[in-house]
Design a protein around this motif. Structure first.
Motif, PDB file in Angstrom:
ATOM      1  N   CYS A  48       1.487  10.755  -4.542  1.00 18.29           N
ATOM      2  CA  CYS A  48       2.038   9.592  -5.150  1.00 18.29           C
ATOM      3  C   CYS A  48       3.498   9.636  -4.300  1.00 18.29           C
ATOM      4  CB  CYS A  48       2.147   9.541  -6.553  1.00 18.29           C
ATOM      5  SG  CYS A  48       0.552   9.221  -7.211  1.00 18.29           S
TER       6      CYS A  48
ATOM      7  N   ASP B  82      -0.402   8.246   1.266  1.00 17.91           N
ATOM      8  CA  ASP B  82       0.707   8.701   0.330  1.00 17.91           C
ATOM      9  C   ASP B  82       1.486   7.461   0.024  1.00 17.91           C
ATOM     10  OD1 ASP B  82      -0.031  11.073   1.167  1.00 17.91           O
ATOM     11  OD2 ASP B  82       2.162  11.831   1.579  1.00 17.91           O
ATOM     12  N   GLY B  83       2.270   7.495  -1.271  1.00 15.78           N
ATOM     13  CA  GLY B  83       2.772   6.185  -1.942  1.00 15.78           C
ATOM     14  C   GLY B  83       4.012   5.892  -1.315  1.00 15.78           C
TER      15      GLY B  83
ATOM     16  N   THR C 184       0.878  -1.324   0.052  1.00 17.58           N
ATOM     17  CA  THR C 184      -0.049  -0.120  -0.086  1.00 17.58           C
ATOM     18  C   THR C 184       0.973   1.061  -0.087  1.00 17.58           C
ATOM     19  OG1 THR C 184      -0.044  -0.192   2.377  1.00 17.58           O
ATOM     20  CG2 THR C 184      -1.966  -1.078   1.222  1.00 17.58           C
ATOM     21  N   GLN C 185       1.907   1.258   0.665  1.00 17.35           N
ATOM     22  CA  GLN C 185       2.901   2.543   0.768  1.00 17.35           C
ATOM     23  C   GLN C 185       4.149   1.861   0.980  1.00 17.35           C
ATOM     24  OE1 GLN C 185       0.382   3.851   4.202  1.00 17.35           O
ATOM     25  NE2 GLN C 185       0.959   5.731   3.503  1.00 17.35           N
TER      26      GLN C 185
ATOM     27  N   CYS D   7       2.745   3.958  -8.675  1.00 18.39           N
ATOM     28  CA  CYS D   7       1.863   4.507  -7.557  1.00 18.39           C
ATOM     29  C   CYS D   7       0.689   4.677  -7.916  1.00 18.39           C
ATOM     30  CB  CYS D   7       2.487   5.685  -7.049  1.00 18.39           C
ATOM     31  SG  CYS D   7       4.361   5.303  -6.194  1.00 18.39           S
TER      32      CYS D   7
ATOM     33  N   THR E  77      -2.421   5.916  -5.553  1.00 20.19           N
ATOM     34  CA  THR E  77      -2.678   6.447  -3.959  1.00 20.19           C
ATOM     35  C   THR E  77      -3.703   7.440  -3.955  1.00 20.19           C
ATOM     36  OG1 THR E  77      -1.119   8.126  -4.732  1.00 20.19           O
ATOM     37  CG2 THR E  77      -0.321   6.038  -3.591  1.00 20.19           C
TER      38      THR E  77
ATOM     39  N   SER F  80      -3.119   2.514  -2.572  1.00 18.93           N
ATOM     40  CA  SER F  80      -3.665   2.917  -1.230  1.00 18.93           C
ATOM     41  C   SER F  80      -5.292   3.343  -1.404  1.00 18.93           C
ATOM     42  CB  SER F  80      -2.835   3.763  -0.643  1.00 18.93           C
ATOM     43  OG  SER F  80      -2.717   5.185  -1.257  1.00 18.93           O
TER      44      SER F  80
END
Length: 477
Positions: free
Chosen positions: A280, A257-258, A232-233, A274, A276, A251
């Motif tokens: 990103c 935030d990525g 997710t990140q 990404c 997000t 996400s």
């Protein structure tokens, strides 16, 4: 103590008739959420047998008005070499229209009924979208073959095989000097933490479950290499000499935030994806317990999709008591698929907002292709005092190059370049071959009245306290 639950899993390896053509597909453990919106098959060119690819359910964030809604999309991942054919069947009805993005890849495809077919000759991170639906799309991650050789006798190797892995405390801490390998078909039900470590590798084709926020975290570490996973990140703070390659993040939650960078040096992102629910990728100074400036950060050969906020965001956080410099930041060969932000203060596909006494300098945006995003600005360069997040305005923005940046679309709002006062200016901004819907914007472009600012031709507002801004067409020289 590590508690391990393994479920039945299959891995298919299919060699093709064409030399070097091969496909590796890993299965999914029982109990992991799947999505049946699509059926995906793959085969090496020249083979008649298709391999079924399992489809994970992933969550994305759709903003409607001012409200956030979690939607269920699809994701597949496999490895290949040579040339492969891919068949995507849409199980919810007929395909009236479709896109395979990034559009710059120009991947030809055919449609017959509810099935779409195309081929790949090199790895790619793609979005397959049917009937204009970007929130129930198929994320297709076609990786290069994984050449890592697992030696279970190696004391410095920590191996997670196919199956579900759970951890006490919800995280697995990776010790210094270790290589962690997460095999295809492995699902980690906790975050992977590299903290106060050095000489660490985190590799594989497995995924960190979408329920795990901050799936990969690198903190106060050096000589770190991360490759191939889905999470997710993936954040980096207080670290030096970090490489993140072919990592995919998706996400859906608040503050999603990525790939953030806080107070770090010598960080390389290569071939990342990404999508997000917040920025990103970012570069900040002092923030969230990390202290110091950031420098020598590069993102290249990557794809960004911001369902909320900025695809690229630089500069808002720092240390007002000990002012910092954020410098030598490079973004090269990047596709931006979307940008959606209603709040005017947080718009900008390519955004540098200097706050907290930061000086931001030597930034390069090169070969950036921006598709028709939903809402926002192309460029936002400001020295500002955002009282919600900053204690002071930034000191300046200097030496920024936009080279071969293109935007194709009709939804961009007015971009902004604006300093703060006579002591806090924006200086030396150069646009080379800025292309808007096919037209190059330059100071000597045909049809521009002499009394116009060149920025007017690109819908870029150039405000006060900006010095030495130029728009060049170097293709003609």
């Amino acid at each position: 103590m590590l508690r391990l639950l393994l479920s039945a899993l299959w891995i298919c390896v299919l060699a093709g008739a064409v030399a070097g053509a091969e496909v590796n597909v890993a299965g999914v453990p029982q109990g992991i959420s799947l999505n049946d919106d699509f059926t995906v098959k793959v085969r090496p060119e020249g083979k008649s047998k298709w391999v079924l690819v399992p489809i994970y359910l992933v969550k994305v964030d759709e903003v409607r008005g001012t409200k956030h809604h979690v939607e269920h999309a699809s994701m597949v991942t496999f490895d290949f070499s040579g040339k492969v054919d891919i068949e995507v069947t849409y199980n919810k009805g007929k395909i009236d229209s479709a896109r395979v993005r990034p559009l710059s890849y120009d991947i030809p495809f055919t449609i017959e009924g509810n099935t779409l077919q195309f081929s790949l000759e090199k790895p790619a991170n793609l979005s397959v979208e049917v009937n204009g639906d970007i929130f129930h799309n198929l994320h297709l991650f076609a990786n290069p073959l994984d050449t890592f050789k697992v030696d279970k006798k190696n004391p410095d190797l920590i191996y997670f095989g196919p199956g579900i892995h759970r951890f006490e405390g919800g995280e697995f801490r990776i010790p210094s000097g270790k290589t962690v390998y997460v095999a295809g078909g492995a699902v980690m039900m906790g975050r992977m933490l590299i903290e106060n470590g050095h000489d660490v590798k985190l590799l594989g084709r497995g995924i960190i479950d979408p329920s795990v926020k901050m799936g990969i975290r690198i903190a106060n570490s050096r000589n770190v290499y991360v490759e191939g996973l889905v999470a997710t990140q993936c954040a980096t703070g207080g670290s030096d000499s970090v490489t993140i390659r072919n990592v995919k993040v998706i996400s859906y939650f608040g503050w999603g935030d990525g790939m953030n960078v806080f107070s770090s040096r010598n960080v390389l992102f290569d071939r990342v994806f990404c999508r997000t629910s917040d920025d990103c990728t970012t570069v900040y100074g002092t923030r969230l317990g990390f202290e110091g400036p950031s420098s020598n950060i590069t993102m290249q050969n990557s794809t960004l999709w911001a369902d909320v906020a900025h695809p690229i965001f630089i500069g808002i956080h720092g240390n007002v008591d000990k002012p910092e410099i954020l410098e030598n930041l490079n973004y090269v060969n990047i596709d931006i698929l979307d940008h959606k932000e209603k709040q005017l203060n947080y718009q900008g596909c390519l955004a540098i907002n200097a706050g907290d006494e930061n000086l931001i300098r030597n930034v390069r945006f090169e070969n950036i292709r921006i598709e028709n995003f939903r809402q926002g600005q192309l460029v936002n360069l400001r020295i500002f005092f955002n009282e919600k997040y900053c204690k002071a305005p930034g000191r300046g923005i200097e030496n920024v190059v936009f080279k071969n940046v293109s935007y194709t679309g009709n939804r961009a709002e007015i971009s902004i370049i604006e300093g703060y006062d006579e002591q806090r200016k924006i200086r030396n901004i150069r646009f080379e071959n800025l292309r808007i819907n096919g037209q190059i914007i330059s100071d000597d472009m045909p049809g521009k009245p002499k009394w116009y600012h060149t920025g007017d031709m690109a819908r870029i507002y150039v405000g006060p306290h900006v010095e030495n801004i130029s728009f060049l067409n170097t293709f003609e020289k």
